[in-house]
Every structure is written in structure tokens, then in C-alpha cells.
Design an enzyme around this catalytic site. Structure first.
Site, short mmCIF file in Angstrom:
data_model
loop_
_atom_site.label_atom_id
_atom_site.label_comp_id
_atom_site.label_asym_id
_atom_site.label_seq_id
_atom_site.Cartn_x
_atom_site.Cartn_y
_atom_site.Cartn_z
N LYS A 1 -78.74 45.79 -104.41
CA LYS A 1 -79.58 46.13 -103.25
C LYS A 1 -78.68 46.40 -102.05
O LYS A 1 -77.81 45.61 -101.72
CB LYS A 1 -80.55 44.98 -102.93
CG LYS A 1 -81.31 45.16 -101.60
CD LYS A 1 -82.37 44.08 -101.38
CE LYS A 1 -82.97 44.15 -99.99
NZ LYS A 1 -83.98 43.10 -99.72
N ASP B 1 -82.41 44.88 -92.46
CA ASP B 1 -83.82 44.70 -92.80
C ASP B 1 -84.57 44.11 -91.62
O ASP B 1 -84.61 42.90 -91.41
CB ASP B 1 -83.93 43.77 -94.02
CG ASP B 1 -85.37 43.62 -94.48
OD1 ASP B 1 -86.24 44.35 -93.97
OD2 ASP B 1 -85.62 42.76 -95.37
N LYS C 1 -90.17 41.46 -88.98
CA LYS C 1 -89.80 40.06 -89.15
C LYS C 1 -89.80 39.34 -87.81
O LYS C 1 -89.47 39.94 -86.79
CB LYS C 1 -88.36 39.98 -89.69
CG LYS C 1 -88.21 40.26 -91.17
CD LYS C 1 -86.77 40.05 -91.60
CE LYS C 1 -86.56 40.46 -93.04
NZ LYS C 1 -87.26 39.62 -94.01
N ASP D 1 -78.35 42.10 -95.84
CA ASP D 1 -79.27 42.53 -96.89
C ASP D 1 -78.64 43.58 -97.82
O ASP D 1 -79.31 44.11 -98.70
CB ASP D 1 -80.57 43.05 -96.26
CG ASP D 1 -81.80 42.66 -97.07
OD1 ASP D 1 -81.69 41.78 -97.94
OD2 ASP D 1 -82.87 43.28 -96.85
N ASP E 1 -91.91 44.87 -95.50
CA ASP E 1 -90.75 43.96 -95.58
C ASP E 1 -90.37 43.68 -97.04
O ASP E 1 -89.30 43.13 -97.31
CB ASP E 1 -91.08 42.66 -94.84
CG ASP E 1 -89.83 41.85 -94.52
OD1 ASP E 1 -88.72 42.40 -94.68
OD2 ASP E 1 -89.97 40.69 -94.10
N GLU F 1 -89.15 45.64 -99.09
CA GLU F 1 -88.55 46.96 -99.23
C GLU F 1 -87.47 47.01 -100.31
O GLU F 1 -87.24 48.06 -100.91
CB GLU F 1 -87.96 47.42 -97.89
CG GLU F 1 -86.54 46.92 -97.57
CD GLU F 1 -86.40 45.40 -97.48
OE1 GLU F 1 -87.42 44.72 -97.28
OE2 GLU F 1 -85.27 44.88 -97.62
N ARG G 1 -87.29 45.86 -103.32
CA ARG G 1 -87.80 46.22 -104.65
C ARG G 1 -88.13 47.72 -104.74
O ARG G 1 -88.08 48.30 -105.80
CB ARG G 1 -89.01 45.34 -105.00
CG ARG G 1 -90.21 45.53 -104.11
CD ARG G 1 -91.22 44.40 -104.24
NE ARG G 1 -90.75 43.18 -103.59
CZ ARG G 1 -91.42 42.04 -103.59
NH1 ARG G 1 -92.56 41.94 -104.25
NH2 ARG G 1 -90.95 40.98 -102.96
N1 BES Z 1 -84.31 40.71 -97.37
C1 BES Z 1 -85.49 39.97 -97.49
C2 BES Z 1 -85.31 38.67 -98.27
C3 BES Z 1 -84.45 37.61 -97.66
C4 BES Z 1 -85.00 36.61 -96.89
C5 BES Z 1 -83.10 37.58 -97.90
C6 BES Z 1 -84.19 35.62 -96.36
C7 BES Z 1 -82.28 36.59 -97.37
C8 BES Z 1 -82.84 35.61 -96.61
C9 BES Z 1 -86.56 40.77 -98.20
O1 BES Z 1 -86.52 42.15 -98.03
C10 BES Z 1 -87.90 40.31 -97.69
O2 BES Z 1 -88.11 40.42 -96.53
N2 BES Z 1 -88.73 39.80 -98.57
C11 BES Z 1 -90.00 39.32 -98.22
C12 BES Z 1 -90.97 39.67 -99.32
C13 BES Z 1 -92.42 39.43 -98.98
C14 BES Z 1 -92.87 40.35 -97.88
C15 BES Z 1 -93.24 39.63 -100.22
C16 BES Z 1 -89.93 37.82 -98.03
O3 BES Z 1 -89.24 37.15 -98.81
O4 BES Z 1 -90.54 37.31 -97.12
ZN ZN Z 2 -84.63 42.92 -97.57
ZN ZN Z 3 -87.57 42.75 -96.25
#
Ligand code: BES
Ligand code: ZN
Ligand code: ZN
Length: 496
Positions: free
Chosen positions: A264, A269, A276, A287, A346, A348, A350
Site C-alpha cells: 500500500k 491519508d 480523519k 500510510d 477513509d 481507501e 483497499r
Molecule cells: N491508513 C488507515 C489505517 C491506519 C490507522 C493505519 C491507524 C495506521 C494507523 C486506513 O486507510 C483507514 O483509515 N482505515 C479506516 C477504515 C474504516 C473507515 C473502515 C480505519 O481503520 O478507521
Molecule cells: Zn490509509
Molecule cells: Zn484511510
């Protein structure tokens, strides 16, 4: 820092700092420490007893030798309980040695291949772990400082090896340790560089001109031609355009296996329109940690010389907030034809991986391994020291878990639970990009599975270990460069 093998009598070697081991608070009769103690007239045992030094992992004791041996200082390094000894202990020890050496400005250090006296691990592995600890422990991200605080550098490190039949092994360990540390440091640099400078195109530049690797970079028109709609959806809000990176290494001779590594590469992000909260956005330049791990590995691969063919893929993009950003509710069509209702912008990672995985599958690899800082849920479940692993091939996952136990980059398997598949159902598209309230790490992996076809595949969620605010002895605050060491170990030795 240059490493060499020292075969001479350790009491006579010219060095600024001589490092010896200690387990369980005892000086073993056959150990280097015992030899030194005799030369120092029992001083070492005396200090240890008086100060109740227990020799726990990471604990050290510095002793002035007052000219009794040629080294002015001896550092006793605690290796903890013999039964709990592993390579991580050595790596942390290496980091500690480097830090003490810096403090006392020792430019020449001589050390045992800690743990090489036990038969749990080979001399090669122990030497490698010391080297990794020392090199990674002195890593420092300085490009944005007017004046680097860490001007002092250790010049020479000799690893003791009185057994001449083992010199080759120790040398091999040194070489491997140097290589993987170099790859890991590159990964750390790429991640620590702020997103204003580490844009997708900039990331692709880091992947170009790697020794022995052919790199291809696809820009927006080509990505459009490939119909990577999910990936483009993420990238569409950013001023910094996307860059799809493809790297290829071929060994000399017939490759044993064909491997595809997918990382990734979201350079920042923000969450997109599903923005966020400020606190969660602070470290989101990390990220692209998984992409950095793939590039870090590819940067050393032609010198590691694994006997496997390796493809590396990164769909680099920035997830930005803009009038043109993808909206919650938008539907995108991925390269494999599946439509996705984007309910949370968010989620994103995937979306970018969906297209990268499908593209990678077209190379018909024997194994596909993707890595991603994919879910906050993974950090909730496993914390900062374990990555999650899921996949469709138990043997592949077992190989990677085993490798992680050697490198200290721990993996913990979560179930790829069919029961939760229905969470990804959308009434108006083939899939939606988020699941329900629970098991977010698993539903993310189930989503990715829709794009791997019938290939053997493992997915690693490295959201926890990619970054640290509580660094170990061989880490510094910020990027850890996690998974470079494990990928190297897997490709070079443990692949089946
Ligand atoms: N990059 C984040 C995941 C992340 C969170 C990495 C904290 C490192 C530390 C990812 O893109 C994300 O925001 N995921 C969301 C998914 C949700 C919206 C289903 C999450 O984990 O909140
Ligand atoms: Zn992310
Ligand atoms: Zn994200």
C-alpha cells in the site's frame, strides 16, 4: 560503520570498547566475560555483585579497565534468561552497544557474536542480529535539521570469532546484516520524509534505478487505459498525481518460484471527504510504509541474490480533500470489472490495493503477498508490536509467521472468516468498501480477497508496527521500516 571479524585474543585487541555477554546475572566459566574478569583481577565480578547487576535484556554495565587490558572500557551486556534467549535479544543488545559507544565516543568497538556460544542459533544469525542492532540503532533521520545532532560515528566494529572454522559464517552474517539494515533504513527514510516531499511521483523515483531491478512507472493516462477505477477514485482529489510502480527482479538461472509483493502506497491519508480527526491524521505520512518496505527490499535484492523471481507493485496515491475528491456513495469500477460502493473514503487503501492485486495476479505468481497499513482496528486488536496475517494458503502463512519469529517482526494470524463476508454486500454494487462495526481488519482482508483470483495469497496488516513512539534499542521514534528484514529472510532462505 565498518564490520570485520576478529580472531585474535580478546584481551590483546586494540579497541575503545570491548563488549562481553552476561546471562542470568552470572559470569559463566567458559565465557569471554570470565576471561576478562581474570585479567581485571576479579573486578568484573566484584562490580556485578556490588551493584546487583542482573544482566536483564537491554541492561548494561560499563567498567573502566585502568590499563589492565588494552581496551580502556569493558561493556557487560545483559542477555537475560538463557531459556528466553532469541535473536531479538541480540538485536536489541546491538542497538544498546551502539548507543553506549556513541555516548563515550568510542570509534572502535569489539564485540562477541552474542549468543553464538549457545547452540540455539548459528554464528551467522547471531552476527547478523548484532550488525542489524548496531546499524539500525544508530539510524537517524536528519535531512530536515539545520545541524545534525548526531555527528559522532562509530568507525570500526570487530566481531570476535576465535574459532577459525566459523569465520566464513560470521562474515556471511555481517554481510546479510549490513544489507537488510540498508534496505530498512531506506524504507525508514521514505516513510519519515513528509508527504509534501514524498508524493506518489517522488516515491516512484525512489524505485527507479535500483541495482539489478527493472522498474516501470505508469502515470494517469496509462492507469486510465488499464481501467483501474478503484485506484483512480482514491487519487482523483489530490493535486499530486498518482504513480503506479512496477519492479522486477530475475535471478540468474531458473527461478525456483515467482513471487508478487504488493505494498500500500498512500503517501498521505487525510481520510478524504470522510476526513480523519486531527489526532489520527498526524502520522498519516506513514500510510506508504508497506510500499517503502517493498522498495527497501528491492533496493538490496540484487545483492541478496535470492533464487526466486520477484515482482513488486505499488499503486501510489494521495488521499486528499478537494472539490474533486471521491464522495461517500460514489461507485467505482475496479480493473477486474467489479463495482464498489465507496461508503467511506477513509477506507481507501483497499481500493488502491484492489487494482494493484488484480494487476499483480496477471503475472501468474506462485505466491502473492500484500502488505498495508490498512486498519486502525488492527492496532486495537494486536497493538504496536504485532502485524495481522490472513490469507488463503496456510502453508504460505506459516512460512511468513516463522520468518517473523526470527526477525522479530511478529505476525499473528486472524481468521479470514466467511461468516463476515455478507458485511461487504451492497444493494447497488458488487461490493461496498466497508464492513460493519466489528472485525474491521478481517472485513478489509475479505474485501482484498475479491481481487486476488485463485492465486496463493497472504495479506499483512502492518498498521501497528509500521510506526513507533516507544522505540526499542534498534529503533528511533517514527518509521520502523518493518517487513524489509522478513521479506529478505523469506526470499533468501525459508521459501518453499
Ligand atoms: N491508513 C488507515 C489505517 C491506519 C490507522 C493505519 C491507524 C495506521 C494507523 C486506513 O486507510 C483507514 O483509515 N482505515 C479506516 C477504515 C474504516 C473507515 C473502515 C480505519 O481503520 O478507521
Ligand atoms: Zn490509509
Ligand atoms: Zn484511510
Amino acid at each position: 560503520m565498518k564490520f570485520s571479524v576478529e580472531t585474535r585474543d580478546l584481551t590483546k585487541v586494540k579497541t575503545d570498547l570491548l563488549v562481553v555477554n552476561m546471562h542470568d546475572g552470572k559470569v559463566d566459566s567458559h565465557s569471554f566475560a570470565n576471561k576478562i574478569d581474570k585479567k581485571l583481577g576479579g573486578e568484573l565480578r566484584k562490580v556485578i555483585k556490588k551493584e546487583k547487576f542482573e544482566g536483564k535484556v537491554g541492561q548494561t554495565k560499563l567498567i573502566n579497565t585502568h590499563g589492565k587490558i588494552s581496551a580502556p572500557y569493558v561493556l557487560v551486556l545483559g542477555l537475560g534468561d538463557k531459556k528466553k534467549f532469541d535473536l531479538e535479544v541480540v538485536r536489541r543488545g546491538g542497538g544498546k552497544i551502539a548507543r553506549v559507544a556513541k555516548e563515550i565516543h568510542a570509534t572502535h568497538v569489539t564485540t562477541a557474536a552474542h549468543g553464538g556460544h549457545l547452540d540455539t542459533y548459528s554464528k551467522r544469525e547471531c552476527a547478523q542480529a548484532v550488525v542489524e542492532g548496531m546499524l539500525l540503532g544508530t539510524y537517524h533521520f536528519a535531512p530536515y535539521l539545520k545541524k545534525s545532532k548526531d555527528a559522532f560515528a562509530i568507525k570500526q566494529v570487530a566481531i570476535l570469532c576465535p574459532d577459525k572454522t566459523k569465520i566464513k559464517e560470521v562474515k556471511k552474517g555481517i554481510e546479510r546484516g549490513e544489507l537488510v539494515s540498508q534496505g530498512t533504513s531506506l524504507a525508514r527514510d521514505l516513510i519519515n520524509t513528509p508527504a509534501c516531499d514524498m508524493t506518489p511521483v517522488q516515491l516512484s523515483r525512489a524505485a527507479k534505478f535500483l541495482k539489478g531491478v527493472r522498474t516501470k512507472v505508469l502515470l494517469t493516462p496509462q492507469i486510465k487505459r488499464l481501467k483501474m477505477g478503484a485506484y483512480l477514485g482514491v487519487a482523483q482529489g489530490a493535486v499530486n498525481p498518482p504513480a503506479f510502480i512496477e519492479m522486477h527482479y530475475k535471478p540468474s538461472g531458473k527461478p525456483k518460484k515467482k513471487i508478487a509483493l504488493i505494498g500500500k502506497g498512500v503517501t498521505f491519508d487525510s481520510g478524504g471527504l470522510s476526513i480523519k480527526p486531527a489526532k489520527f491524521m498526524e502520522t498519516m505520512k506513514d500510510d506508504m510504509s508497506a510500499a517503502a518496505a517493498v522498495i527497501g527490499l528491492m533496493s538490496i535484492i540484487s545483492r541478496l541474490k535470492p533464487k526466486v523471481e520477484v515482482w513488486g507493485f505499488v499503486a501510489a496515491a494521495e488521499n486528499a480533500v478537494d472539490a474533486r475528491s471521491i464522495r461517500p456513495g460514489d461507485i467505482v469500477r475496479a480493473m477486474n470489472g467489479k463495482t464498489i460502493e465507496v461508503l467511506n473514503t477513509d477506507a481507501e487503501g483497499r481500493l488502491t490495493l484492489a487494482d494493484a492485486l488484480h494487476y499483480a495476479s496477471q503475472k501468474k505468481p506462485d505466491y502473492m503477498v500484500d502488505m498495508a497499513t490498512l486498519t486502525g482496528a488492527c492496532v486495537v486488536a494486536l497493538g504496536e508490536r504485532y502485524s495481522a496475517i490472513m490469507g488463503n494458503d496456510q502453508e504460505l502463512m506459516d512460512q511468513l509467521i516463522k520468518v517473523g519469529n526470527l526477525t522479530g517482526e511478529k505476525l499473528w494470524q486472524l481468521p479470514l472468516a466467511e461468516e463476515y463476508k455478507s458485511e461487504l454486500k451492497s444493494p447497488i454494487a458488487d461490493l461496498k468498501n466497508i464492513g460493519g462495526n466489528y472485525a474491521g481488519t478481517i472485513t478489509a482482508a475479505l474485501f482484498l480477497r475479491e481481487f486476488v483470483g485463485s492465486y496463493k495469497w497472504a495479506h499483512l496488516d502492518i498498521a501497528g508496527p509500521s510506526w513507533t513512539d516507544k522505540p526499542l534499542e534498534y529503533e528511533t521514534r517514527g518509521a520502523t521500516g518493518v517487513m524489509v528484514r522478513s521479506l529478505a529472510e523469506w526470499l533468501c532462505g525459508s521459501i518453499k
